[in-house]
Motif scaffolding. Sequence first.
Motif, mmCIF file in Angstrom:
data_model
loop_
_atom_site.group_PDB
_atom_site.id
_atom_site.type_symbol
_atom_site.label_atom_id
_atom_site.label_comp_id
_atom_site.label_asym_id
_atom_site.label_seq_id
_atom_site.Cartn_x
_atom_site.Cartn_y
_atom_site.Cartn_z
ATOM 1 N N GLU A 97 0.833 -1.208 0.000
ATOM 2 C CA GLU A 97 0.000 0.000 0.000
ATOM 3 C C GLU A 97 0.866 1.257 0.000
ATOM 4 O OE1 GLU A 97 -3.165 2.140 2.954
ATOM 5 O OE2 GLU A 97 -3.341 -0.039 2.722
ATOM 6 N N ASP A 98 1.872 1.301 0.868
ATOM 7 C CA ASP A 98 2.758 2.465 0.916
ATOM 8 C C ASP A 98 3.550 2.611 -0.381
ATOM 9 O OD1 ASP A 98 2.199 3.533 3.493
ATOM 10 O OD2 ASP A 98 3.331 1.883 4.379
ATOM 11 N N ALA A 100 2.581 1.669 -3.386
ATOM 12 C CA ALA A 100 1.652 2.183 -4.401
ATOM 13 C C ALA A 100 1.442 3.683 -4.225
ATOM 14 C CB ALA A 100 0.319 1.440 -4.316
ATOM 15 N N ARG A 101 1.291 4.119 -2.992
ATOM 16 C CA ARG A 101 1.110 5.557 -2.731
ATOM 17 C C ARG A 101 2.363 6.349 -3.088
ATOM 18 N NH1 ARG A 101 -2.366 5.393 2.882
ATOM 19 N NH2 ARG A 101 -4.264 4.616 1.898
ATOM 20 N N ALA A 104 2.648 6.677 -6.806
ATOM 21 C CA ALA A 104 1.690 7.655 -7.338
ATOM 22 C C ALA A 104 2.228 9.069 -7.262
ATOM 23 C CB ALA A 104 0.366 7.542 -6.571
ATOM 24 N N LEU A 105 3.224 9.300 -6.422
ATOM 25 C CA LEU A 105 3.803 10.636 -6.264
ATOM 26 C C LEU A 105 4.936 10.895 -7.239
ATOM 27 C CD1 LEU A 105 3.898 10.741 -2.365
ATOM 28 C CD2 LEU A 105 2.178 11.742 -3.889
ATOM 29 N N GLN A 109 5.251 8.311 -13.942
ATOM 30 C CA GLN A 109 4.787 7.054 -13.411
ATOM 31 C C GLN A 109 4.929 5.938 -14.446
ATOM 32 O OE1 GLN A 109 0.944 7.304 -11.597
ATOM 33 N NE2 GLN A 109 1.327 9.343 -10.783
#
Length: 111
Positions: A97-98, A100-101, A104-105, A109
Amino acid sequence: MLRLINADGLRFGTGKAQLLENIQSQGSIAQAGQSMGMSYKRAWSLIHEMNQMFCAPLVVTSRGGPKGGGAELTAMGLQVLTHFRAIERILTKNGAEDLARLNALLRDQPK
């Protein structure tokens, strides 16, 4: 993607780990590199870099003869590969999860 970088700037990541796995399964630098779409020269260069990066060589070779030459992982090579893959599994399981986040930044990408 997990990547180790030593004080000299040498790097160890998933590609080199895959090369080690291929050497382990195929017993040949040429075949290991070829299965990854790289030349023998490139594969050998990466092995040399890995052997310089750690406190003991990861791969040893034997010269050709009637049965041909070969390559195999040393005990150090097996340790490095085992620990690297274990850390990857932990990061994938607990950090998905981290990651992926964080991805996204990124400005550019991956597609």
